[in-house]
Motif scaffolding. Structure first.
Motif, PDB file in Angstrom:
ATOM      1  N   MET A   1      45.970  39.162  52.104  1.00  0.00           N
ATOM      2  CA  MET A   1      44.890  39.044  51.106  1.00  0.00           C
ATOM      3  C   MET A   1      44.884  37.649  50.480  1.00  0.00           C
ATOM      4  O   MET A   1      43.818  37.086  50.205  1.00  0.00           O
ATOM      5  CB  MET A   1      45.050  40.106  50.007  1.00  0.00           C
ATOM      6  CG  MET A   1      44.676  41.504  50.427  1.00  0.00           C
ATOM      7  SD  MET A   1      42.980  41.677  50.987  1.00  0.00           S
ATOM      8  CE  MET A   1      42.074  41.640  49.458  1.00  0.00           C
ATOM      9  N   SER A   2      46.075  37.100  50.239  1.00  0.00           N
ATOM     10  CA  SER A   2      46.116  35.769  49.605  1.00  0.00           C
ATOM     11  C   SER A   2      45.594  34.701  50.574  1.00  0.00           C
ATOM     12  O   SER A   2      44.940  33.757  50.150  1.00  0.00           O
ATOM     13  CB  SER A   2      47.521  35.444  49.094  1.00  0.00           C
ATOM     14  OG  SER A   2      48.344  35.076  50.159  1.00  0.00           O
TER      15      SER A   2
ATOM     16  N   ASN B   1      41.924  34.956  50.234  1.00  0.00           N
ATOM     17  CA  ASN B   1      41.456  34.396  48.959  1.00  0.00           C
ATOM     18  C   ASN B   1      41.535  32.865  48.932  1.00  0.00           C
ATOM     19  O   ASN B   1      40.784  32.207  48.227  1.00  0.00           O
ATOM     20  CB  ASN B   1      42.233  35.002  47.790  1.00  0.00           C
ATOM     21  CG  ASN B   1      41.815  36.443  47.528  1.00  0.00           C
ATOM     22  OD1 ASN B   1      40.658  36.816  47.787  1.00  0.00           O
ATOM     23  ND2 ASN B   1      42.739  37.256  47.043  1.00  0.00           N
TER      24      ASN B   1
ATOM     25  N   PHE C   1      39.436  42.288  43.944  1.00  0.00           N
ATOM     26  CA  PHE C   1      40.679  41.683  44.420  1.00  0.00           C
ATOM     27  C   PHE C   1      40.504  40.243  44.921  1.00  0.00           C
ATOM     28  O   PHE C   1      41.144  39.833  45.895  1.00  0.00           O
ATOM     29  CB  PHE C   1      41.318  42.519  45.538  1.00  0.00           C
ATOM     30  CG  PHE C   1      41.565  43.951  45.171  1.00  0.00           C
ATOM     31  CD1 PHE C   1      41.867  44.308  43.866  1.00  0.00           C
ATOM     32  CD2 PHE C   1      41.499  44.955  46.122  1.00  0.00           C
ATOM     33  CE1 PHE C   1      42.091  45.636  43.515  1.00  0.00           C
ATOM     34  CE2 PHE C   1      41.719  46.273  45.788  1.00  0.00           C
ATOM     35  CZ  PHE C   1      42.011  46.617  44.484  1.00  0.00           C
ATOM     36  N   ALA C   2      39.625  39.482  44.261  1.00  0.00           N
ATOM     37  CA  ALA C   2      39.473  38.083  44.656  1.00  0.00           C
ATOM     38  C   ALA C   2      40.539  37.239  43.978  1.00  0.00           C
ATOM     39  O   ALA C   2      40.823  36.119  44.397  1.00  0.00           O
ATOM     40  CB  ALA C   2      38.089  37.591  44.293  1.00  0.00           C
ATOM     41  N   ASP C   3      41.130  37.758  42.917  1.00  0.00           N
ATOM     42  CA  ASP C   3      42.128  37.022  42.159  1.00  0.00           C
ATOM     43  C   ASP C   3      43.529  37.451  42.642  1.00  0.00           C
ATOM     44  O   ASP C   3      43.846  38.640  42.637  1.00  0.00           O
ATOM     45  CB  ASP C   3      41.918  37.385  40.672  1.00  0.00           C
ATOM     46  CG  ASP C   3      42.903  36.676  39.771  1.00  0.00           C
ATOM     47  OD1 ASP C   3      43.795  35.998  40.309  1.00  0.00           O
ATOM     48  OD2 ASP C   3      42.773  36.825  38.542  1.00  0.00           O
ATOM     49  N   PRO C   4      44.377  36.474  43.059  1.00  0.00           N
ATOM     50  CA  PRO C   4      45.726  36.824  43.538  1.00  0.00           C
ATOM     51  C   PRO C   4      46.514  37.650  42.516  1.00  0.00           C
ATOM     52  O   PRO C   4      47.319  38.491  42.879  1.00  0.00           O
ATOM     53  CB  PRO C   4      46.398  35.466  43.766  1.00  0.00           C
ATOM     54  CG  PRO C   4      45.293  34.487  43.861  1.00  0.00           C
ATOM     55  CD  PRO C   4      44.132  35.029  43.107  1.00  0.00           C
TER      56      PRO C   4
ATOM     57  N   ILE D   1      45.968  41.320  43.017  1.00  0.00           N
ATOM     58  CA  ILE D   1      46.712  41.890  44.151  1.00  0.00           C
ATOM     59  C   ILE D   1      48.173  42.104  43.762  1.00  0.00           C
ATOM     60  O   ILE D   1      48.774  43.118  44.094  1.00  0.00           O
ATOM     61  CB  ILE D   1      46.588  40.990  45.395  1.00  0.00           C
ATOM     62  CG1 ILE D   1      45.123  40.971  45.828  1.00  0.00           C
ATOM     63  CG2 ILE D   1      47.450  41.490  46.544  1.00  0.00           C
ATOM     64  CD1 ILE D   1      44.767  39.877  46.768  1.00  0.00           C
TER      65      ILE D   1
END
Lengths: 106, 456
Positions: free
Chosen positions: A21-22, A25, B83-86, B89
């Protein structure tokens, strides 16, 4: 002991998902690539319906098959619906066929 | 209703973030925990908006029959633009790592609910205080203010959030609606159905029983007793046929004795009328094989969900019923049969265990608004252990027994029917006629049960 091992695997699974996911992003991978990696993670770590998939993917990664075959495998993986077992089976067959054709299959 | 997270005085009193995380984490890891939390909590029971959001995501996935794993939640969140911001997550990961033992899920759910109730109470106090301060001198009618507050507080102190106290107004409205519904239905019977009564609930598979009961209704607990080898499973599967195959209503069938293969084979006889022994032996020709193949396509398109479970417990039935209600919207659950269920407490007598199981099933039927059919075993003399207590709990009590030879020879009434061999006896019927014996034809070889036809 078993429980600790289970928790270790769970942590690894969640850490890996977090890393994917990171990357998304940070725009290191696109949405399709992110979904593919998450689907593979889920299949290999949680569902475990197709142990052969891991073996085939590993052999593909260690092989030197031609560019055209690489692109076909990638495109098929990206488009696959991992909720459909028949699609996973056909991916395994396809990778194995390409490896066999290139003489890489062991 | 929002509090500042910085207000440390409230933490521990009005919210418990650790318990919230543990419930959510258990939902990530186990289906049983998911079923429990889905049924016991709602998003607003979570203090943290993030936790409420994760709870909603988990519930959405569960409803769609997707196992709500960490990866699935991330994918679902991504689809919804989250969930665009680490940091987000990391938070979800932290939640998912609060491992608990699945067996303790009820404890953590209770802790979350407890704090939610206290927050609802605090809101109640704040709101009433504000109301009081905003009223002018002329509006200060203590009695009226107290009565309003009392009603609200009563709802807050109800044992379950779903509890509903009927006011005189709502009860009167309900009563009128029910009478009006019956009036319209009666008119419809007279005009449209030419006197044939349409069912209120699910078809029973027998015209006579349909007529007496108007069908199995949501919330009904039906008990059917029969001696060993006298058609309990045949009755269950014929009921399933009329509901899941003929009426296409989803139904969950729990069997404690038979394997998947045995259940699947029984269907071949029921659906085709070919003798069960021949099917078991494979003593059929190509034509019959083709008939059986076609018959199974009927099962394929039905709402029949089967769960063979030799070590079934009352707890497990509750959990399964909840899961299938959410995911398949079942209209009925059949337990075949209760006597084979595992004991909750080995010190209890057989009748006490049966009573507990039956009570639990009645509550389940009411809570989920489904009909539950429990099959029980009769003693060799035709009686039932703990019968009186079971009778109190159930809405419909039926007994299935062979017609005695002397009845067949001497009873003039029975001679009006073609080859009856079994009775369905209606021992209790909460909504209608009881004490009625209905002659049926039970074909043991073909596993079929039908109303005995009149000799015309």
């Amino acid at each position: 002991m078993m429980r600790r091992e289970q928790e270790r695997k769970q942590t690894l699974y969640k850490e890996t998902a977090g890393v994917v996911m990171s990357w998304f992003n940070k725009s290191k991978i696109n949405a399709e690539e992110m979904k593919l990696l998450l689907n593979l993670l889920e299949e290999i770590m949680t569902n475990k319906h197709f142990p052969q998939l891991t073996k085939s993917l590993r052999e593909w990664q260690n092989s030197a098959i031609d560019q055209g075959a690489e692109e076909i495998i990638m495109a098929t993986l990206m488009a696959a619906d991992f909720k459909k077992p028949e699609e996973i089976v056909s991916i395994i067959v396809m990778i194995d066929d390409f490896l066999a054709e290139s003489g890489e299959y062991t | 209703m929002q509090w500042s997270i910085q207000d440390r005085n409230k933490e521990g009193i009005l919210f418990d973030l650790d318990s919230e995380r543990r419930v959510l984490s258990a939902m990530f890891d186990s289906e049983e925990s998911c079923i429990e939390a889905y049924n016991a909590l709602k998003a607003s029971d979570f203090y943290s908006p993030r936790h409420a959001l994760v709870f909603d995501l988990l519930c959405n996935l569960f409803e769609r029959e997707t196992r709500p794993t960490f990866v699935e939640v991330l994918k679902e969140g991504h689809e919804l633009g989250m969930f665009a911001d680490p940091q987000e997550i990391e938070e979800i990961k932290y939640i998912a790592e609060q491992y608990i033992d699945e067996a303790n899920i009820k404890y953590w759910i209770a802790k979350v609910k407890e704090k939610a109730k206290l927050r609802y109470f605090e809101l109640f106090l704040r709101k009433n205080h504000q109301n009081l301060m905003e009223k002018n001198q002329n509006e200060l009618e203590a009695e009226k203010i107290l009565l309003g507050a009392e009603e609200e507080l009563t709802n807050l102190t109800a044992l379950d959030i779903d509890d509903f106290v009927d006011t005189p107004d709502s009860l009167a409205k309900l009563g009128y609606d029910e009478v009006e519904r019956r009036f319209l239905r009666y008119k419809e019977i007279r005009d449209k159905y030419k006197g044939v009564i349409p069912l209120d609930g699910l078809p029973t598979g027998f015209d006579n029983l349909n007529h007496i009961t108007l069908g199995y209704k949501p919330g009904d607990l039906i008990i059917l007793g029969a001696q060993t080898g006298h058609g309990k499973t045949a009755f269950a599967l014929n009921t399933a046929k009329s509901i899941a195959l003929d009426a296409k209503q989803p139904l969950l069938y729990l069997n404690t004795e038979m394997s998947r293969e045995q259940i699947a084979l029984r269907w071949a006889s029921i659906l085709t009328g070919i003798e069960h022994d021949r099917i078991r032996l494979g003593d059929i020709d190509e034509t019959k094989l083709s008939i059986i193949f076609n018959a199974y396509s009927e099962l394929q398109d039905s709402g029949f969900y089967s769960y063979p479970c030799p070590n079934l417990t009352p707890e497990k039935t509750i959990s399964l019923a909840r899961k299938f209600k959410v995911q398949k919207n079942i209209a009925m659950m059949i337990i075949d049969y209760v006597g084979r269920m595992d004991k909750i407490d080995p010190r209890l007598q057989e009748w006490q265990i049966l009573e507990q199981i039956v009570k639990a099933q009645k509550l389940l039927a009411q809570n989920l608004k489904i009909a539950v059919l429990c099959l029980v075993q009769l003693n060799p003399d035709g009686t039932l252990q703990g019968a009186k207590r079971m009778k109190n709990e159930c809405d419909l009590m039926l007994k299935l027994s062979p017609i005695p030879r002397e009845d067949l020879e001497e009873d003039e009434n029975l001679k009006k029917y073609l080859n009856p061999n079994y009775y369905i006896y209606v021992e209790k019927n909460r909504d209608g006629l009881s004490g009625v014996r209905m002659p049926i034809v039970f074909d043991l070889q073909r596993q079929t049960m039908n109303d005995a036809q009149s000799v015309s």
